[in-house]
Design a protein around this motif. Structure first.
Motif, PDB file in Angstrom:
ATOM      1  N   GLU A  96      83.657  64.835  22.863  1.00 58.96           N
ATOM      2  CA  GLU A  96      82.695  63.730  22.908  1.00 58.96           C
ATOM      3  C   GLU A  96      81.291  64.242  22.561  1.00 58.96           C
ATOM      4  O   GLU A  96      80.576  63.624  21.772  1.00 58.96           O
TER       5      GLU A  96
ATOM      6  N   SER B 155      80.933  78.123  10.156  1.00 61.18           N
ATOM      7  CA  SER B 155      79.589  78.657   9.945  1.00 61.18           C
ATOM      8  C   SER B 155      79.596  80.185   9.994  1.00 61.18           C
ATOM      9  O   SER B 155      78.734  80.832   9.419  1.00 61.18           O
TER      10      SER B 155
ATOM     11  N   TRP C  95      80.538  66.490  20.640  1.00 61.46           N
ATOM     12  CA  TRP C  95      80.498  66.731  19.195  1.00 61.46           C
ATOM     13  C   TRP C  95      80.143  65.470  18.418  1.00 61.46           C
ATOM     14  O   TRP C  95      79.714  65.520  17.268  1.00 61.46           O
ATOM     15  N   GLY C  96      80.296  64.318  19.056  1.00 62.79           N
ATOM     16  CA  GLY C  96      79.813  63.073  18.462  1.00 62.79           C
ATOM     17  C   GLY C  96      78.310  63.124  18.221  1.00 62.79           C
ATOM     18  O   GLY C  96      77.770  62.381  17.414  1.00 62.79           O
ATOM     19  N   TRP C  97      77.637  64.007  18.941  1.00 65.06           N
ATOM     20  CA  TRP C  97      76.188  64.210  18.739  1.00 65.06           C
ATOM     21  C   TRP C  97      75.915  65.615  18.187  1.00 65.06           C
ATOM     22  O   TRP C  97      74.795  66.118  18.273  1.00 65.06           O
ATOM     23  N   GLY C  98      76.957  66.269  17.666  1.00 66.31           N
ATOM     24  CA  GLY C  98      76.768  67.612  17.126  1.00 66.31           C
ATOM     25  C   GLY C  98      76.589  68.656  18.207  1.00 66.31           C
ATOM     26  O   GLY C  98      76.058  69.733  17.956  1.00 66.31           O
TER      27      GLY C  98
ATOM     28  N   ASN D 279      86.002  67.699   8.889  1.00 63.84           N
ATOM     29  CA  ASN D 279      85.769  67.229  10.242  1.00 63.84           C
ATOM     30  C   ASN D 279      86.028  65.733  10.250  1.00 63.84           C
ATOM     31  O   ASN D 279      85.755  65.052   9.276  1.00 63.84           O
ATOM     32  N   ARG D 280      86.593  65.223  11.348  1.00 60.23           N
ATOM     33  CA  ARG D 280      86.648  63.769  11.442  1.00 60.23           C
ATOM     34  C   ARG D 280      86.520  63.317  12.895  1.00 60.23           C
ATOM     35  O   ARG D 280      87.490  63.361  13.640  1.00 60.23           O
ATOM     36  N   ASN D 281      85.337  62.907  13.278  1.00 60.45           N
ATOM     37  CA  ASN D 281      85.173  62.341  14.614  1.00 60.45           C
ATOM     38  C   ASN D 281      85.934  61.030  14.684  1.00 60.45           C
ATOM     39  O   ASN D 281      85.803  60.190  13.798  1.00 60.45           O
ATOM     40  N   ILE D 282      86.700  60.877  15.747  1.00 61.91           N
ATOM     41  CA  ILE D 282      87.508  59.675  15.878  1.00 61.91           C
ATOM     42  C   ILE D 282      87.014  58.857  17.063  1.00 61.91           C
ATOM     43  O   ILE D 282      86.983  59.344  18.195  1.00 61.91           O
TER      44      ILE D 282
ATOM     45  N   TYR E 113      83.589  73.826  13.448  1.00 63.03           N
ATOM     46  CA  TYR E 113      82.301  73.917  12.758  1.00 63.03           C
ATOM     47  C   TYR E 113      81.701  75.311  12.949  1.00 63.03           C
ATOM     48  O   TYR E 113      81.237  75.954  12.006  1.00 63.03           O
TER      49      TYR E 113
END
Ligand code: SF4
Ligand SMILES: [Zn+2]
Lengths: 443, 565
Positions: free
Chosen positions: B186, B325, B188-191, B333-336, B321
């Motif tokens: 979750e 890097s 990761w929805g904001w990085g 990447n695919r946020n679901i 990610y």
């Protein structure tokens, strides 16, 4: 009969909230769909515009015939070809695509879809750089910066803005549009650009330069040029900062980027830009896929054959080399000696040289209504509309898979694309085939 | 179909059979005491085990296919033209669905669970499972970053969380609760990510610790066949073993409702690292093994690394990610929405790299330091540590200290210096191999009819061309590697699918999913909430979310009485 939660099988937006009223096997009302979606539903009523009877060419003319004869002729054409091309696929179900891939493999033919002329370059860029994306509900719930680049959803994907990107309220964007910013980058002021908070006019064919300039700023470089790609330095820096400072940004891109000068290099660069941005914040991207199941084709071919489009089974295994195995290249080299076209109209959309070869070789066309392609075909087989007359699976532009519904009966005697493929496959294999078929995907 | 497998050396740990020479009788797809007029297959001088059971392997669904599509270079390797029996097939670290089925079958596997299914994408996962022949199959279903789960657990409503989990398994046609980097998905929805069990999840005011203990409770309330299947926080990070040890403690949160663990910590090799920088990167496998040895409610699977090129893919978006890097290689990447955030990036495990070499050793250390093989299952977390068809190599390493020593000479000396592998002389026997490749998996998954050869079991059998009276695995490790790669026979549901290492028959297996029901009024309360939330926050309608049974080959619901109210 009122159907709710119906899926519109027209564009890659794949809206799944449509309400349809059906009376006496006619659609009498459509709610929630956009103008083009509504038109698609209603067009299923107009049988005078449909293909209803199988046809074969006799003495130069297409004449009506029985389904069995049409299938026999089609199978004969495909079977006697050395390298048939099987093209189309983006406006039909995954089940039909799956059967089509099996047919291509059986024939040792080439299979390709309309990806080849729309987002093929995006796919090539993904091979290079990957693809940082998300599902569209993420955009709705989180995005505070939405960019459309080389894409005009107001026309191409009318409900994209209202369902997923700009207008809807989301979990973290309770006020909807006023919690978000819309930026449009395009060569001209499109209708989408007119409602944008900011429109950036890029010189035709110079998208690559603009992306590079943005990357330079994002990566801490100093932009010395007065302007790049027709965009003043100040605007570029402003946009780059906007991108770095948002909480959740999304870059939607269309054929303006994939089919203009630079093609897959543009997308490659854009992917790198998004990747660079992830050092600073959350950023994702999404190609604006056109046909409702063009994504499904790449998915199915991907898991079955390992590649997203343009696969040549001539060697008995999947061979992929865009530029060699892509439909237009196979046609323009005059390499295929027969073709099957399904749910697509290359005669209207392909370059002239490709069409010339298509006209020379035996052609089987499968479609719901007559097109310039069916007119030059040697065998024409009518098919039912997936999502209205038959069920099936389709993948939305963000790869969310949905089950298309059946809300009315197809015209009498008209089969689904999947069933047509299955019957062709059985005929091509013949009774003597030793292959043990996997369970038929008739669902 | 009746079959008698005559006179083989049978290894069946669940029934305590350790290399006895005996006949296995098969009728109507099941193992039976005795059979009349069965077709006899002579297995003298051969080794017989139950069909292999794969418990954690990324074989189907969105991110697997993202890996395929992103990496055409992976599909020009390992190419198999179509034959009279099999489809054209290709792929190395991300094999096509057909190849996945064929290769597992050749290894003697008859059942496999795909490791991480996002419910919104479940239809895709099942479309791929549909096209994986030769195996019974199921899907571990992602819940550790699910908004509903986090909301219900936050407000202490474990019953509603349980009702939701049961509904989700039915809707997604899933088999078990999978938790991946709880809270981190979750974030990761904001990085962002969470880096400890007590890092709050942004906006949800809940911690990974609360999510894990909550789901352990939910799982046992529902009395699901499998325990929760947990990919802990901080995967792949230097010094992460501390988090792993803390996480294990959370298994004590509930009494197991069945005879199994309450937590399976998955691919624990990636979670057993010490040191404080990549330079001091070292193994803490011994500490982890010690903890596993001292607890009776935690088991692990290894996630073994084998050197070579592979594709990493997890529902752990921030980790993928981070990894990309470090390598600079391509990244997807695919946020679901409301659920999870998978990522994919290629990786090369190099013998010259100190980190890769230590990782290689860590997996083997775990397998060798953990005493009871039922507590340490063999996986590569395909394809994260290596493609699953490298299992024979790992089996050979486990059975031969000499082979490990040989390999140790080829890899970076960090493996010698920063791990204990070189000091271990334990060697697995066939009984233990049978445990870590099938019996343990079946027990962990609660599959009563798999992983053993007692009467009533599914007639899933692997016959290997190894004579345990003549072969010394410690010395003949090359032979072990070779023979475990191609069965003499793979039999599934009583049918011979592989003979002498070649596919002779292609079949569709069953798809297993859990059908757990809760009290009606609780279900109504849940549906009201789902209705509200779907309309507002999902991008698909609730009615279009559940996966229809038509997508499943031979759908096989496992009914569970939960008593949750
Ligand atoms: S936006 Fe696309 S999918 Fe939605 S209703 Fe319009 S045409 Fe159909
Ligand atoms: Zn995994």
């Amino acid at each position: 009969m009122r159907y709710t939660d119906v899926i519109c099988s027209f564009c890659g937006t794949l809206c799944d909230d449509i309400e349809v009223v059906v009376e006496d096997n006619r659609i009498v009302d459509v709610k929630h769909a956009c103008r083009i979606g509504t038109a698609k539903f209603l067009s299923s009523n107009e049988l005078e515009h449909r293909l209803l009877k199988p046809m074969v060419r006799k003495n130069g003319k297409l004449v009506e015939t029985s389904l069995d004869e049409a299938l026999d002729r089609a199978a004969g054409i495909l079977k006697s070809a050395i390298k048939p091309l099987l093209y189309g696929w983006s406006s039909t179900s995954c089940e039909a695509q799956s059967a089509g891939i099996e047919l291509a493999e059986e024939l040792g033919g080439v299979i390709d879809a309309t990806v080849t002329v729309c987002h093929g370059p995006s796919v090539l860029a993904v091979h290079d750089a990957g693809y940082p994306g998300c599902t569209l509900g993420e955009v709705k719930n989180r995005a505070d910066l939405v960019i459309y680049w080389g894409s005009n959803p107001m026309h191409g994907h009318p409900r994209h803005l209202s369902r997923y990107s700009i207008f809807p309220r989301g979990y973290f964007r309770e006020r909807g549009q006023s919690d978000r910013e819309l930026v449009v980058v395009d060569v001209r002021k499109t209708d989408t650009a007119k409602i944008a908070n900011r429109f950036i006019k890029v010189n035709y064919g110079e998208d690559y330069e603009l992306i590079s300039a943005l990357r330079k700023v994002v990566n801490g470089g100093e932009l010395r040029e007065e302007s790049v790609a027709g965009v003043p330095r100040k605007e570029i820096i402003e946009l780059a900062e906007k991108m770095m400072n948002c909480q959740f940004g999304v870059l939607f891109f269309g054929m303006g980027l994939t089919q203009s000068y630079g093609r897959h290099r543009n997308i490659d660069n854009a992917i790198c830009l998004v990747r660079d941005l992830n050092v600073h914040t959350k950023f994702v991207m999404q190609p604006m896929r056109g046909h409702y199941n063009v994504v499904g084709f790449s998915e199915v071919l991907g898991w079955q054959a390992g590649f997203p489009y343009a696969v040549d089974f001539g060697r008995g295994f999947a061979w992929y080399n865009p530029g060699e195995t892509t439909a237009n290249d196979v046609l323009q080299r005059g390499e295929c000696d027969a073709a099957l076209v399904i749910a697509s109209d290359p005669v209207s959309h392909f370059p002239r040289k490709s069409v010339e070869h298509l006209a020379k070789i035996p052609l089987v066309a499968i479609d719901i209504h007559p097109t310039p392609t069916t007119q030059i075909a040697d065998v024409v087989i009518p098919s039912a509309i997936a999502g209205i007359e038959v069920e099936g699976t389709a993948y939305r532009m963000d790869s969310v898979p949905l089950r298309l519904r059946k809300i009315k009966e197809p015209p009498e005697g008209v089969l689904s694309d999947e069933e047509i493929m299955r019957r062709l496959l059985a005929r091509v294999r013949g009774a003597e085939s030793g292959v043990q078929e996997l369970e038929v995907r008739a669902r | 179909m009746k079959l008698i497998l005559k006179n083989g050396f049978v290894y069946d740990p669940i029934n305590g059979i350790n290399g006895e020479r005996m006949d296995i009788c098969i009728q109507d797809g099941k193992i039976v005491e005795d059979v009349e007029n069965g077709r006899i297959i002579d297995c003298s001088g051969k080794l017989i085990m139950p069909g292999g059971v794969e418990i954690h392997s990324h074989i189907a669904g969105g991110k697997v296919n993202t890996g395929r599509i992103m990496r055409p270079e992976d599909h020009i390797k390992n190419v198999f033209p179509k034959t009279g029996v099999t489809r054209a097939a290709n792929g190395y670290s991300t094999p096509s669905t057909f190849l996945t089925g064929y290769l597992y079958s050749k290894l003697g596997y008859t059942c496999a669970f795909t490791a991480a299914m996002p419910p919104l994408m479940a239809r895709h996962t099942h479309e791929e499972l549909h096209d994986i022949p030769m195996l019974d199959k199921g899907a571990l279903t992602l819940m550790g970053n699910n908004w509903f789960v986090m909301r219900y657990l936050k407000r202490g409503d474990v019953e509603l969380a349980a009702a939701f989990a049961a509904w989700l398994l039915r809707a997604a046609k899933g088999y078990a609760i999978k938790v991946v980097n709880p809270g981190g998905g979750e974030a990761w929805g904001w990085g962002r990510d969470v880096r400890s069990l007590d890092d709050p999840v942004p906006h949800f005011d809940i911690t990974p610790r609360e999510i894990i203990s909550g789901l352990v409770k939910v799982n046992e309330m529902l009395s699901l066949p499998h325990s929760i299947h947990l990919h802990a926080n901080n995967l792949g990070r230097v010094g992460n073993y501390v988090t792993t040890l803390e996480t294990m403690e959370l298994a004590d949160g509930a009494k197991p409702a069945r005879e199994r663990q309450t937590v399976q910590l998955t691919h624990v090799q990636f979670h057993s690292y010490g040191g404080d920088s990549w330079r001091t990167f070292a193994s803490e496998a011994e500490s982890i093994a010690k903890a596993v040895n001292s607890k009776d409610n935690v088991i692990v699977d290894i996630g073994q690394v084998v050197f070579g090129d592979t594709t990493t893919m997890t529902a752990d978006g921030p980790m993928e990610y981070y990894l990309s890097s470090l390598t600079g290689l391509k990244w997807s990447n695919r946020n679901i929405e409301l659920e999870t955030s998978p990522g994919v990036t290629p990786f090369i495990y190099s013998k010259h790299s100190p980190v890769s070499s230590v990782q290689w050793a860590v997996g083997l250390e775990l397998a060798l330091h953990i005493k009871d093989p039922f507590n340490v299952l063999l996986t590569t977390d395909h394809p994260n540590g290596a493609p699953f068809f490298k299992y024979p190599t790992i089996i050979a390493w486990l059975m031969s200290a000499k082979y490990r020593e040989e390999t140790m000479k080829e890899v970076h000396r960090a493996a010698q210096r920063n791990t204990t592998l070189a000091t271990i002389d334990r060697e697995y026997d066939f009984y233990e191999i049978a445990t870590v490749t099938r019996a343990g998996q079946a027990k962990s998954l609660g599959l009563e009819e798999k992983g053993h050869l007692g009467p009533g079991a599914d007639a899933d059998v692997a016959v290997y061309d190894i004579n345990p009276e003549e072969v010394d695995p410690g010395r003949d490790y090359r032979l072990i590697e070779e023979k475990f790669a191609r069965t003499s026979y793979t039999i599934k549901s009583g049918e011979v699918l592989v003979k002498d290492g070649e596919i002779v028959r292609v079949v569709n297996g069953r798809t297993l999913y859990v059908d757990a029901q809760v009290d009606e009024s609780l279900e109504r309360e849940l549906m009201r909430d789902l209705d509200y939330y779907f309309k507002r926050f999902y991008s698909v309608n609730l009615a279009n979310y559940p996966v229809q049974e038509v997508y499943l080959t031979n759908p096989t619901p496992i009914k569970v009485e939960t008593g949750v109210r």
